[in-house]
Design an enzyme around this catalytic site. Sequence first.
Site, PDB file in Angstrom:
ATOM      1  N   ASP A  30      13.036  15.609  -3.758  1.00 21.92           N
ATOM      2  CA  ASP A  30      12.489  14.907  -4.942  1.00 21.92           C
ATOM      3  C   ASP A  30      13.309  15.073  -6.228  1.00 21.92           C
ATOM      4  OD1 ASP A  30      10.546  14.415  -3.057  1.00 21.92           O
ATOM      5  OD2 ASP A  30       8.903  15.331  -4.167  1.00 21.92           O
ATOM      6  N   ASP A  67       9.670  11.088  -3.647  1.00 23.15           N
ATOM      7  CA  ASP A  67       8.235  10.908  -3.863  1.00 23.15           C
ATOM      8  C   ASP A  67       8.056   9.423  -4.211  1.00 23.15           C
ATOM      9  OD1 ASP A  67       5.910  12.566  -3.875  1.00 23.15           O
ATOM     10  OD2 ASP A  67       5.831  12.550  -6.073  1.00 23.15           O
ATOM     11  N   HIS A  90       5.088   6.766  -4.794  1.00 25.11           N
ATOM     12  CA  HIS A  90       3.648   6.505  -4.872  1.00 25.11           C
ATOM     13  C   HIS A  90       3.326   5.051  -5.223  1.00 25.11           C
ATOM     14  CE1 HIS A  90       3.017  10.735  -4.497  1.00 25.11           C
ATOM     15  NE2 HIS A  90       3.397  11.065  -5.710  1.00 25.11           N
ATOM     16  N   HIS A 140      -2.470   5.798  -7.227  1.00 22.34           N
ATOM     17  CA  HIS A 140      -2.386   6.833  -6.187  1.00 22.34           C
ATOM     18  C   HIS A 140      -3.424   7.922  -6.439  1.00 22.34           C
ATOM     19  CE1 HIS A 140      -0.311  10.265  -4.021  1.00 22.34           C
ATOM     20  NE2 HIS A 140      -0.416   9.330  -3.097  1.00 22.34           N
ATOM     21  N   HIS A 142       3.537   9.085 -11.784  1.00 19.27           N
ATOM     22  CA  HIS A 142       4.959   9.435 -11.588  1.00 19.27           C
ATOM     23  C   HIS A 142       5.467   8.792 -10.305  1.00 19.27           C
ATOM     24  CE1 HIS A 142       2.805  12.369  -9.141  1.00 19.27           C
ATOM     25  NE2 HIS A 142       3.896  12.438  -8.386  1.00 19.27           N
ATOM     26  N   LYS A 164       8.019   9.650   0.827  1.00 21.28           N
ATOM     27  CA  LYS A 164       6.735  10.283   1.170  1.00 21.28           C
ATOM     28  C   LYS A 164       5.750  10.039   0.037  1.00 21.28           C
ATOM     29  CE  LYS A 164       8.050  14.675  -0.883  1.00 21.28           C
ATOM     30  NZ  LYS A 164       7.105  14.637  -2.016  1.00 21.28           N
ATOM     31  N   CYS A 188       6.671  20.781  -4.017  1.00 19.91           N
ATOM     32  CA  CYS A 188       7.222  20.118  -2.831  1.00 19.91           C
ATOM     33  C   CYS A 188       8.237  20.975  -2.081  1.00 19.91           C
ATOM     34  CB  CYS A 188       7.775  18.758  -3.208  1.00 19.91           C
ATOM     35  SG  CYS A 188       6.439  17.609  -3.653  1.00 19.91           S
TER      36      CYS A 188
HETATM   37  C1  VGL Z   1       5.812  16.963  -6.804  1.00 19.18           C
HETATM   38  C2  VGL Z   1       3.907  17.036  -8.039  1.00 19.18           C
HETATM   39  C3  VGL Z   1       3.573  15.770  -7.651  1.00 19.18           C
HETATM   40  C4  VGL Z   1       7.056  17.652  -6.352  1.00 19.18           C
HETATM   41  C5  VGL Z   1       5.495  15.686  -6.387  1.00 19.18           C
HETATM   42  O1  VGL Z   1       8.030  16.958  -5.989  1.00 19.18           O
HETATM   43  O2  VGL Z   1       7.078  18.907  -6.383  1.00 19.18           O
HETATM   44  N1  VGL Z   1       5.005  17.631  -7.619  1.00 19.18           N
HETATM   45  N2  VGL Z   1       4.373  15.090  -6.831  1.00 19.18           N
HETATM   46 ZN    ZN Z   2       3.958  13.045  -6.426  1.00 18.59          ZN
END
Ligand code: VGL
Ligand code: ZN
Length: 211
Positions: A17, A55, A57, A61, A90, A115, A160
């Site tokens: 991410d 990430d 979304h 979401h 995000h 994902k 993550c």
């Molecule tokens: C993440 C919060 C929400 C991450 C992803 O990549 O750690 N954290 N979505």
């Molecule tokens: Zn996320």
Amino acid sequence: MPLPPTLRPTDALLIIDLQNDFCPDGSLPVQHGDAIVPLINTLTPRFPHTIFTQDWHPSHHISFASTHPGTQPYQTIQAPYGTQTLWPDHCLQHSPGADLHPHLHIPPTAHILRKGFRQHIDSYSAFLENDRLTPTGLADHLHQHHLTRLFLCGLAYDFCVRYSAIDGRTLGFETIVLEDATRAVNLSNSVAETHAALAAAGIPRIQSTTL
Ligand code: VGL
Ligand code: ZN
């Protein structure tokens, strides 16, 4: 100190991410999230296989506070699958915030894995969504390519990266976190909890400079 691992053809670098929204100008900023980009660019050419997660979304979401009237980002709610932290909107699919950091070098052979694209399930882990049942396909990809050992870096250490490392280990991959190539969101006790969870799972944290 254990000896630094020597890289093998069956190793993969998993870059979690490293997207604009998690960098300092993004909507869910991780402090100094972009500072690890040059270091990761020195690592990717040394690995036979690289996997970048994104990430990804949909709007409304389940993980967005804006989806749940009366809530604020960074609080938790009970989702059907358990406790879910709520975040600012995000990594909206196709938005600039969801793009991988523009200075990241993406090898032509890299595998890119998205994902968190199901509206009603978040996915911190690159292996299993937050319902802990729905696979992302990463384990199959690693098996198909005979990859047995994973080095993790990216964002965020305490979400993550943490969940991806633990699931990778649970699924039987030798798993190592490159601590200096990660940064944390740092909510309440999340960094200390992550150190403890990785240690309990037998996942070493090493400095990438020792590779
Ligand atoms: C993440 C919060 C929400 C991450 C992803 O990549 O750690 N954290 N979505
Ligand atoms: Zn996320």
